[in-house]
Design a protein around this motif. Structure first.
Motif, PDB file in Angstrom:
ATOM      1  N   UNK A  42       0.844  -1.187   0.000  1.00  0.00           N
ATOM      2  CA  UNK A  42       0.000   0.000   0.000  1.00  0.00           C
ATOM      3  C   UNK A  42       0.884   1.244   0.000  1.00  0.00           C
ATOM      4  N   UNK A  43       0.299   2.357  -0.269  1.00  0.00           N
ATOM      5  CA  UNK A  43       1.044   3.615  -0.323  1.00  0.00           C
ATOM      6  C   UNK A  43       1.624   3.960   1.049  1.00  0.00           C
ATOM      7  N   UNK A  44       0.919   3.576   2.118  1.00  0.00           N
ATOM      8  CA  UNK A  44       1.423   3.855   3.460  1.00  0.00           C
ATOM      9  C   UNK A  44       2.669   3.027   3.766  1.00  0.00           C
ATOM     10  N   UNK A  45       2.700   1.791   3.301  1.00  0.00           N
ATOM     11  CA  UNK A  45       3.885   0.963   3.507  1.00  0.00           C
ATOM     12  C   UNK A  45       5.090   1.551   2.786  1.00  0.00           C
ATOM     13  N   UNK A  46       4.885   2.046   1.574  1.00  0.00           N
ATOM     14  CA  UNK A  46       5.975   2.626   0.815  1.00  0.00           C
ATOM     15  C   UNK A  46       6.490   3.896   1.494  1.00  0.00           C
ATOM     16  N   UNK A  47       5.578   4.746   1.954  1.00  0.00           N
ATOM     17  CA  UNK A  47       5.972   5.972   2.625  1.00  0.00           C
ATOM     18  C   UNK A  47       6.695   5.669   3.935  1.00  0.00           C
TER      19      UNK A  47
END
Length: 82
Positions: A69-74
């Motif tokens: 997810x985008x949160x994991x990448x951030x």
């Protein structure tokens, strides 16, 4: 006697050595073991199909990649910069 040979035409009990029925002359003598053999062969076929499907699913099992997810990448970018 529980297991006896029967004439298929008149359904009378005949000896296992008879080639034809002494009552009606029919040459079709039914074996008392036919149903049991059919059941055993049927069960063996079901077991073989089940094991084949089980073997196929085990050998062709693929791991599906999980999408980040985008949160994991951030979060991973923040940990790298710190």
């Amino acid at each position: 006697m529980l297991y006896q040979y029967h004439c298929a035409c008149c359904n009378k009990v005949v000896a296992s050595t008879d080639k034809e029925c002494p009552y009606c002359g029919s040459q079709h003598i039914r074996s008392p073991y036919g149903w049991w053999i059919f059941c055993l062969v049927g069960c063996l076929a079901v077991v073989m199909v089940f094991k084949s499907v089980q073997f196929y699913t085990q050998t062709h099992e693929t791991d599906t990649p999980t999408q980040k997810s985008i949160l994991d990448v951030l979060n991973s970018n923040e940990k790298k910069t710190n």
